[in-house]
Design an enzyme around this catalytic site. Structure first.
Site, PDB file in Angstrom:
ATOM      1  CD  GLU A 173      40.237  43.715  44.042  1.00  0.00           C
ATOM      2  OE1 GLU A 173      40.352  44.559  44.961  1.00  0.00           O
ATOM      3  OE2 GLU A 173      39.435  43.863  43.104  1.00  0.00           O
ATOM      4  CG  HIS A 202      42.563  48.410  44.972  1.00  0.00           C
ATOM      5  ND1 HIS A 202      42.283  49.723  44.676  1.00  0.00           N
ATOM      6  CD2 HIS A 202      41.780  47.677  44.137  1.00  0.00           C
ATOM      7  CE1 HIS A 202      41.377  49.787  43.723  1.00  0.00           C
ATOM      8  NE2 HIS A 202      41.055  48.552  43.372  1.00  0.00           N
TER       9      HIS A 202
END
Length: 156
Positions: free
Chosen positions: A68, A71
């Site tokens: 994550e 991202h």
């Protein structure tokens, strides 16, 4: 582990693995069902599925956090942050994040799928449906004949 501890863990991983600060929120989201975590484009926050911590362990959660954070940092830098982008794949490989998270051992089994077969009495056209239909309300689309239920299959 509480949200406060998760926030500290995400900040530490961001500084150690990416050499960049994490300036937004990281929280557990109990509603996540099919994914280990997600990065929210609008708020830049990260949500983690608590079930992965409870059922698999901290190493899996760290791997999800790295994924994550890839991202997160790429999106803020204006680079390719999607799974298909070369920037994302390269950064994920460099920090040792997981491309996919493991399957939860206590995940509920798949729903039972039902297929119902109907046939027109007049022209013989066959129809396959997932839901039961009211044969007194619906008719054949070709000849407007009466539909009859032929058989019903159930697949696990």
């Amino acid at each position: 582990m509480e949200d406060k501890e998760l926030q500290q863990l995400v900040e530490k991983i961001s500084n150690d693995s990416f050499q960049k600060p994490f300036k937004h929120k990281a929280v557990f989201n109990a509603r996540l069902q099919t994914t280990g975590g997600r990065y929210l484009l609008g708020s830049h926050n990260i949500e983690i599925n608590r079930k992965y911590l409870e059922q698999i362990g901290i190493n899996e959660v760290i791997s999800i956090i790295k994924h994550e954070l890839c991202h997160y940092h790429l999106h803020l830098e204006g680079k390719g942050y999607q799974h298909k982008d070369a920037d994302f794949k390269l950064l994920l490989n460099q920090v040792g994040g997981a491309r996919y998270c493991s399957t939860l051992p206590n995940r509920p089994t798949r729903k039972i799928r039902k297929t119902i077969f109907y046939m027109c009495e007049q022209c013989g056209t066959q129809y396959r449906r997932k839901k039961v239909i009211n044969t007194s309300k619906y008719v054949c689309g070709k000849c407007r004949g009466k539909l009859i239920k032929v058989k019903e299959l159930t697949v696990d």
